[in-house]
Design a protein around this motif. Structure first.
Motif, PDB file in Angstrom:
ATOM      1  N   LEU A 273      91.421  21.607  63.422  1.00 32.39           N
ATOM      2  CA  LEU A 273      90.552  22.255  64.403  1.00 32.39           C
ATOM      3  C   LEU A 273      90.253  23.474  64.422  1.00 32.39           C
ATOM      4  CD1 LEU A 273      93.425  21.412  67.510  1.00 32.39           C
ATOM      5  CD2 LEU A 273      91.520  20.235  66.735  1.00 32.39           C
ATOM      6  N   GLU A 274      90.532  23.953  63.083  1.00 30.25           N
ATOM      7  CA  GLU A 274      90.054  25.581  62.730  1.00 30.25           C
ATOM      8  C   GLU A 274      90.617  26.551  63.917  1.00 30.25           C
ATOM      9  OE1 GLU A 274      85.975  25.515  62.307  1.00 30.25           O
ATOM     10  OE2 GLU A 274      85.955  24.178  60.228  1.00 30.25           O
ATOM     11  N   ILE A 275      91.769  26.316  64.122  1.00 28.35           N
ATOM     12  CA  ILE A 275      92.595  27.336  64.998  1.00 28.35           C
ATOM     13  C   ILE A 275      93.625  28.260  64.530  1.00 28.35           C
ATOM     14  CG2 ILE A 275      93.962  27.307  67.160  1.00 28.35           C
ATOM     15  CD1 ILE A 275      92.406  25.008  68.318  1.00 28.35           C
ATOM     16  N   ASP A 276      93.552  29.431  64.561  1.00 30.79           N
ATOM     17  CA  ASP A 276      94.769  30.358  63.961  1.00 30.79           C
ATOM     18  C   ASP A 276      95.800  30.336  65.488  1.00 30.79           C
ATOM     19  OD1 ASP A 276      93.338  31.265  61.997  1.00 30.79           O
ATOM     20  OD2 ASP A 276      92.328  32.783  63.083  1.00 30.79           O
ATOM     21  N   TYR A 277      97.012  30.244  64.637  1.00 29.21           N
ATOM     22  CA  TYR A 277      98.167  30.291  65.426  1.00 29.21           C
ATOM     23  C   TYR A 277      99.242  31.052  64.707  1.00 29.21           C
ATOM     24  CZ  TYR A 277      99.917  26.479  62.365  1.00 29.21           C
ATOM     25  OH  TYR A 277     100.272  25.544  61.469  1.00 29.21           O
ATOM     26  N   THR A 278     100.419  31.304  65.440  1.00 28.26           N
ATOM     27  CA  THR A 278     101.391  32.077  64.837  1.00 28.26           C
ATOM     28  C   THR A 278     102.807  31.260  65.324  1.00 28.26           C
ATOM     29  OG1 THR A 278     100.389  34.123  65.332  1.00 28.26           O
ATOM     30  CG2 THR A 278     102.672  34.203  64.777  1.00 28.26           C
ATOM     31  N   LEU A 279     103.478  30.796  64.130  1.00 30.84           N
ATOM     32  CA  LEU A 279     104.723  30.251  64.450  1.00 30.84           C
ATOM     33  C   LEU A 279     105.770  31.461  64.821  1.00 30.84           C
ATOM     34  CD1 LEU A 279     105.285  28.249  61.175  1.00 30.84           C
ATOM     35  CD2 LEU A 279     105.041  27.316  63.789  1.00 30.84           C
ATOM     36  N   THR A 280     106.164  31.513  66.276  1.00 30.75           N
ATOM     37  CA  THR A 280     107.102  32.444  66.633  1.00 30.75           C
ATOM     38  C   THR A 280     108.712  32.272  66.690  1.00 30.75           C
ATOM     39  OG1 THR A 280     106.800  31.544  68.868  1.00 30.75           O
ATOM     40  CG2 THR A 280     105.140  33.325  68.178  1.00 30.75           C
ATOM     41  N   TYR A 281     108.934  30.895  66.756  1.00 26.69           N
ATOM     42  CA  TYR A 281     110.319  30.851  66.957  1.00 26.69           C
ATOM     43  C   TYR A 281     110.789  29.276  66.851  1.00 26.69           C
ATOM     44  CZ  TYR A 281     115.147  31.060  69.167  1.00 26.69           C
ATOM     45  OH  TYR A 281     116.335  31.184  69.451  1.00 26.69           O
ATOM     46  N   GLY A 282     111.788  29.194  66.359  1.00 23.64           N
ATOM     47  CA  GLY A 282     112.393  27.823  66.287  1.00 23.64           C
ATOM     48  C   GLY A 282     114.099  27.749  66.314  1.00 23.64           C
ATOM     49  N   THR A 283     114.431  26.318  66.888  1.00 22.34           N
ATOM     50  CA  THR A 283     115.850  25.973  66.900  1.00 22.34           C
ATOM     51  C   THR A 283     116.110  24.750  66.324  1.00 22.34           C
ATOM     52  OG1 THR A 283     115.668  25.183  69.087  1.00 22.34           O
ATOM     53  CG2 THR A 283     116.039  27.667  68.914  1.00 22.34           C
ATOM     54  N   MET A 284     117.389  24.352  65.905  1.00 20.79           N
ATOM     55  CA  MET A 284     117.587  23.129  65.534  1.00 20.79           C
ATOM     56  C   MET A 284     118.718  22.651  65.960  1.00 20.79           C
ATOM     57  SD  MET A 284     115.914  20.703  63.831  1.00 20.79           S
ATOM     58  CE  MET A 284     114.569  21.578  63.144  1.00 20.79           C
ATOM     59  N   ASP A 285     119.066  21.396  66.374  1.00 23.48           N
ATOM     60  CA  ASP A 285     120.532  21.006  66.725  1.00 23.48           C
ATOM     61  C   ASP A 285     120.721  19.786  66.127  1.00 23.48           C
ATOM     62  OD1 ASP A 285     121.375  22.916  68.772  1.00 23.48           O
ATOM     63  OD2 ASP A 285     119.632  22.246  70.040  1.00 23.48           O
ATOM     64  N   GLU A 286     121.889  19.344  66.099  1.00 20.96           N
ATOM     65  CA  GLU A 286     122.500  18.044  65.601  1.00 20.96           C
ATOM     66  C   GLU A 286     122.781  17.444  66.722  1.00 20.96           C
ATOM     67  OE1 GLU A 286     125.245  15.582  62.299  1.00 20.96           O
ATOM     68  OE2 GLU A 286     124.928  17.978  62.251  1.00 20.96           O
ATOM     69  N   TYR A 287     122.573  16.232  67.083  1.00 22.13           N
ATOM     70  CA  TYR A 287     122.886  15.456  68.242  1.00 22.13           C
ATOM     71  C   TYR A 287     123.160  13.994  67.602  1.00 22.13           C
ATOM     72  CZ  TYR A 287     122.913  12.209  71.976  1.00 22.13           C
ATOM     73  OH  TYR A 287     123.131  11.393  73.122  1.00 22.13           O
ATOM     74  N   ARG A 288     124.544  13.875  67.698  1.00 21.24           N
ATOM     75  CA  ARG A 288     125.250  12.716  67.390  1.00 21.24           C
ATOM     76  C   ARG A 288     124.616  11.882  65.936  1.00 21.24           C
ATOM     77  NH1 ARG A 288     126.254   8.316  71.923  1.00 21.24           N
ATOM     78  NH2 ARG A 288     128.512   8.539  71.333  1.00 21.24           N
ATOM     79  N   GLY A 289     124.512  13.070  64.892  1.00 21.64           N
ATOM     80  CA  GLY A 289     124.122  13.065  63.568  1.00 21.64           C
ATOM     81  C   GLY A 289     122.507  12.973  63.359  1.00 21.64           C
ATOM     82  N   VAL A 304      94.330  26.256  74.399  1.00 20.91           N
ATOM     83  CA  VAL A 304      95.552  25.530  74.575  1.00 20.91           C
ATOM     84  C   VAL A 304      95.371  23.983  74.701  1.00 20.91           C
ATOM     85  CG1 VAL A 304      97.175  25.161  76.502  1.00 20.91           C
ATOM     86  CG2 VAL A 304      96.876  27.549  75.704  1.00 20.91           C
ATOM     87  N   ASP A 305      94.101  23.820  75.592  1.00 22.41           N
ATOM     88  CA  ASP A 305      93.725  22.504  75.527  1.00 22.41           C
ATOM     89  C   ASP A 305      93.614  21.872  74.589  1.00 22.41           C
ATOM     90  OD1 ASP A 305      94.009  22.923  78.669  1.00 22.41           O
ATOM     91  OD2 ASP A 305      91.979  23.298  79.039  1.00 22.41           O
ATOM     92  N   ARG A 306      92.782  22.218  73.845  1.00 23.91           N
ATOM     93  CA  ARG A 306      92.402  21.558  72.381  1.00 23.91           C
ATOM     94  C   ARG A 306      93.632  21.167  71.570  1.00 23.91           C
ATOM     95  NH1 ARG A 306      88.816  24.678  68.735  1.00 23.91           N
ATOM     96  NH2 ARG A 306      88.915  22.966  67.565  1.00 23.91           N
ATOM     97  N   ILE A 307      94.631  22.159  71.817  1.00 26.89           N
ATOM     98  CA  ILE A 307      95.794  21.905  70.864  1.00 26.89           C
ATOM     99  C   ILE A 307      96.807  20.827  71.533  1.00 26.89           C
ATOM    100  CG2 ILE A 307      97.952  22.919  70.156  1.00 26.89           C
ATOM    101  CD1 ILE A 307      96.509  25.594  69.650  1.00 26.89           C
ATOM    102  N   MET A 308      96.657  20.812  72.913  1.00 26.91           N
ATOM    103  CA  MET A 308      97.425  19.904  73.474  1.00 26.91           C
ATOM    104  C   MET A 308      96.897  18.275  73.444  1.00 26.91           C
ATOM    105  SD  MET A 308     100.221  21.413  74.772  1.00 26.91           S
ATOM    106  CE  MET A 308     101.002  20.111  75.900  1.00 26.91           C
TER     107      MET A 308
END
Length: 321
Positions: A273-289, A304-308
């Motif tokens: 898409l030749e779009i710049d973006y920034t990774l800002t935050y992340g979470t990870m959970d384990e649900y039943r393995g 936003v529309d192009r990315i979605m």
């Protein structure tokens, strides 16, 4: 199996349960979650007939609990419901064998039947080597295993757990939760878990109701709530993901599951898409393995529309914050 409709209960002028509606199905491991005073333990006491509710309906296997007559009817009803507590409630001066045998003795089982049942349950909970040990010599985790075995002695169809892991350290908690899942899967016992710990819900429950002020704030499968409404749990964990996001531009939450593997998308997103973006935050959970979580990116509003559209084409679940 458990049908609750417009259930209400008050202590004097204080209304504790304010029209509870939920269904717990046969074979569920169902979580009742909420802060102190939300009504979790009160609702549990209504299910096993220890607390009488005023209005509404609570049926267990089609039986209206408030209509049960005291003594014989109520006693027979509770025979099918086992219960374990935070403080184990076993007799320290008695052996593991005796603690498990007590319910069977109260119901006048034959000695041979008691012996067979106790030994089966000791194997199930992994305490064969401790069967003759006094309960006072056991660790907290071992005591809770005895309590689980005793709760199952009468072939209970339902097991109620009231903060059953709150007094245990994380490693022992994980072992006890694994045992409860084993009980659910091998014996088909429906389990209702009252807890304020999100880790317990994520490890063991398949469905959950979040109680707030005597009402059901949200109800559904744990997976759906984790994926689509993670903010529901923020009240209990103290972690509000959205507070950490940038105010400039637009934030997009990408939902991570082991099946979707969105990590590949990030390397492709900028290239295709030749779009710049920034990774800002992340979470990870384990649900039943299984792993699942959220990854947030920040982009210019006009992108936003192009990315979605791109994420949708790749079957990646996402939402604009």
């Amino acid at each position: 199996m458990i049908e609750i409709s417009e259930l209400r209960l008050s202590y004097g002028k204080l209304e504790v349960l304010k029209g509870i509606n939920l269904n717990i199905y046969d074979g569920d491991i169902y979580g009742l979650v909420g802060q102190s005073g939300a009504g979790k333990s009160t609702l549990l006491s209504c299910i096993n007939g220890l607390q009488k509710y005023e209005t509404g309906s609570l049926k267990v296997d089609g039986v209206e609990v408030k209509d049960l007559k005291k003594n014989l009817e109520l006693r027979q009803f509770r025979r099918n419901i086992g219960m374990i507590f935070q403080q184990f409630a076993i007799i320290d001066r008695e052996t593991v064998y005796k603690n498990i045998a007590i319910p069977l003795e109260c119901w006048k089982y034959k000695k041979s039947e008691i012996d067979k049942k106790v030994k089966e349950l000791v194997r199930l909970v992994g305490l064969e080597e401790k069967i003759k040990e006094k309960a006072k010599n056991l660790s907290g985790g071992q005591k809770q295993r005895v309590a689980i075995a005793r709760a199952l002695a009468l072939d209970s169809k339902i097991l109620l757990c009231d903060e059953a892991t709150s007094a245990l350290d994380p490693k022992i908690t994980k072992d006890i939760l694994a045992l409860l899942r084993k009980v659910n899967e091998t014996l088909g016992v429906t389990i209702v878990v009252v807890t304020h710990e999100m880790s317990v819900v994520k490890q063991i429950c398949n469905r959950v109701a979040v109680l707030d002020g005597g009402k059901v704030a949200v109800e559904g499968t744990v997976e759906d709530i984790l994926l689509h409404s993670p903010q529901v749990f923020a009240v209990f964990t103290g972690d509000n993901e959205t507070e950490l996001l940038p105010e400039k531009g637009k934030n997009i939450r990408i939902i991570y599951t082991e099946d979707s593997q969105p990590e590949r998308i990030f390397s492709e997103l900028g290239k295709e898409l030749e779009i710049d973006y920034t990774l800002t935050y992340g979470t990870m959970d384990e649900y039943r393995g299984r792993l699942m979580g959220s990854i947030y990116i920040n982009v210019e509003r006009q992108e936003v529309d192009r990315i979605m559209k791109y994420l949708n084409k790749k079957s990646i679940k996402a939402e604009v914050m």
